[in-house]
Design a protein around this motif. Structure first.
Motif, short mmCIF file in Angstrom:
data_model
loop_
_atom_site.label_atom_id
_atom_site.label_comp_id
_atom_site.label_asym_id
_atom_site.label_seq_id
_atom_site.Cartn_x
_atom_site.Cartn_y
_atom_site.Cartn_z
N TYR A 1 -0.26 0.83 -12.45
CA TYR A 1 -1.08 1.20 -13.61
C TYR A 1 -0.49 2.33 -14.44
CZ TYR A 1 -3.12 4.92 -10.70
OH TYR A 1 -3.31 6.01 -9.90
N GLU A 2 0.57 2.96 -13.97
CA GLU A 2 1.27 3.93 -14.81
C GLU A 2 2.19 3.23 -15.82
OE1 GLU A 2 3.28 6.65 -12.19
OE2 GLU A 2 1.42 7.68 -11.67
N HIS A 3 2.39 1.93 -15.64
CA HIS A 3 3.29 1.16 -16.50
C HIS A 3 2.58 0.09 -17.31
CE1 HIS A 3 6.74 3.03 -14.53
NE2 HIS A 3 6.02 2.94 -13.45
N VAL A 4 1.48 -0.42 -16.78
CA VAL A 4 0.74 -1.49 -17.46
C VAL A 4 -0.69 -1.49 -16.91
CG1 VAL A 4 1.35 -3.30 -15.78
CG2 VAL A 4 0.82 -3.94 -18.11
N ASP A 5 -1.63 -1.88 -17.75
CA ASP A 5 -3.01 -2.02 -17.32
C ASP A 5 -3.11 -3.32 -16.52
OD1 ASP A 5 -5.72 -2.83 -17.16
OD2 ASP A 5 -6.21 -1.75 -18.99
N PRO A 6 -3.38 -3.23 -15.21
CA PRO A 6 -3.43 -4.46 -14.38
C PRO A 6 -4.44 -5.49 -14.89
CG PRO A 6 -3.32 -2.53 -12.98
CD PRO A 6 -3.55 -2.03 -14.39
N ASP A 7 -5.60 -5.03 -15.36
CA ASP A 7 -6.60 -5.97 -15.87
C ASP A 7 -6.10 -6.69 -17.12
OD1 ASP A 7 -8.41 -5.38 -13.83
OD2 ASP A 7 -9.32 -3.75 -14.97
N ALA A 8 -5.41 -5.95 -17.99
CA ALA A 8 -4.86 -6.58 -19.19
C ALA A 8 -3.78 -7.59 -18.83
CB ALA A 8 -4.29 -5.51 -20.12
N LEU A 9 -2.93 -7.25 -17.87
CA LEU A 9 -1.90 -8.19 -17.42
C LEU A 9 -2.54 -9.45 -16.86
CD1 LEU A 9 1.08 -8.87 -16.82
CD2 LEU A 9 0.81 -7.66 -14.64
N ASN A 10 -3.55 -9.29 -16.02
CA ASN A 10 -4.25 -10.45 -15.46
C ASN A 10 -4.85 -11.31 -16.57
OD1 ASN A 10 -3.63 -9.53 -12.88
ND2 ASN A 10 -5.61 -8.54 -12.60
N SER A 11 -5.44 -10.68 -17.57
CA SER A 11 -6.04 -11.43 -18.68
C SER A 11 -5.00 -12.18 -19.50
CB SER A 11 -6.80 -10.48 -19.61
OG SER A 11 -7.92 -9.95 -18.95
N LEU A 12 -3.84 -11.56 -19.69
CA LEU A 12 -2.77 -12.21 -20.46
C LEU A 12 -2.20 -13.43 -19.76
CD1 LEU A 12 -0.70 -9.18 -21.76
CD2 LEU A 12 -1.85 -10.90 -23.16
N VAL A 13 -2.17 -13.41 -18.42
CA VAL A 13 -1.44 -14.41 -17.66
C VAL A 13 -2.33 -15.44 -16.98
CG1 VAL A 13 0.18 -14.73 -15.75
CG2 VAL A 13 0.48 -12.82 -17.33
N ALA A 14 -3.41 -15.00 -16.38
CA ALA A 14 -4.22 -15.89 -15.53
C ALA A 14 -4.70 -17.11 -16.30
CB ALA A 14 -5.41 -15.12 -14.97
N GLY A 15 -4.44 -18.28 -15.72
CA GLY A 15 -4.93 -19.53 -16.28
C GLY A 15 -4.23 -20.00 -17.55
N ARG A 16 -3.12 -19.38 -17.92
CA ARG A 16 -2.41 -19.78 -19.13
C ARG A 16 -1.09 -20.44 -18.76
NH1 ARG A 16 -2.36 -15.56 -23.79
NH2 ARG A 16 -1.21 -17.32 -24.59
N ALA B 1 0.82 -1.22 0.00
CA ALA B 1 0.00 0.00 0.00
C ALA B 1 0.85 1.27 0.00
CB ALA B 1 -0.93 0.00 1.21
N ASP B 2 2.12 1.15 0.40
CA ASP B 2 3.00 2.31 0.46
C ASP B 2 3.83 2.52 -0.81
OD1 ASP B 2 2.11 2.87 3.03
OD2 ASP B 2 3.66 1.63 3.96
N LEU B 3 3.68 1.66 -1.81
CA LEU B 3 4.47 1.80 -3.04
C LEU B 3 4.28 3.15 -3.74
CD1 LEU B 3 4.55 -1.70 -4.75
CD2 LEU B 3 6.46 -0.39 -3.83
N PRO B 4 3.07 3.70 -3.80
CA PRO B 4 2.94 5.02 -4.45
C PRO B 4 3.84 6.09 -3.82
CG PRO B 4 0.79 4.03 -4.23
CD PRO B 4 1.77 3.17 -3.44
N GLU B 5 4.05 6.01 -2.53
CA GLU B 5 4.95 6.95 -1.86
C GLU B 5 6.39 6.75 -2.30
OE1 GLU B 5 4.31 6.64 2.37
OE2 GLU B 5 2.14 6.81 2.10
#
Length: 99
Positions: free
Chosen positions: A56-71, A46-50
């Motif tokens: 999400y400034e580097h990658v869309d988390p939902d897109a990353l999850n879709s690319l990787v999850a279950g594959r 939770a403190d990483l933004p600090e």
């Protein structure tokens, strides 16, 4: 909560890599990335933004999850705020860039 596996190359040295398993009852791939980077940075996720790390400034988390999850053939590499990250089918591994 997931468990982070730190990997270092010397006696008592700072970890060079952190691995967080994802999927199943564990975190999503994007959350595993956040947890691995937080471990290397020595902060709570939770403190990483600090620390200047916002996934999400580097990658869309939902897109990353879709690319990787279950594959079983997942293999995504990216750089996030000075950390090289590889997300495979069951874990995210982060290391400081240049290591």
């Amino acid at each position: 909560m997931s468990s982070v596996t730190a990997e270092s190359s010397g006696s008592g040295s700072v970890p060079e890599r952190a691995r967080v398993r994802h999927g199943g009852s564990g975190p999503s791939p994007s959350l595993a990335v956040v947890e691995a980077i937080a471990d290397l940075a020595g902060v709570d996720p939770a403190d990483l933004p600090e620390e200047g790390v916002v996934l999400y400034e580097h990658v869309d988390p939902d897109a990353l999850n879709s690319l990787v999850a279950g594959r079983s053939d997942a293999d995504v590499s990216l750089t996030v705020a000075g950390y090289d990250v590889r997300v495979g089918p069951d874990s995210a591994v982060a290391q400081r860039s240049g290591n």
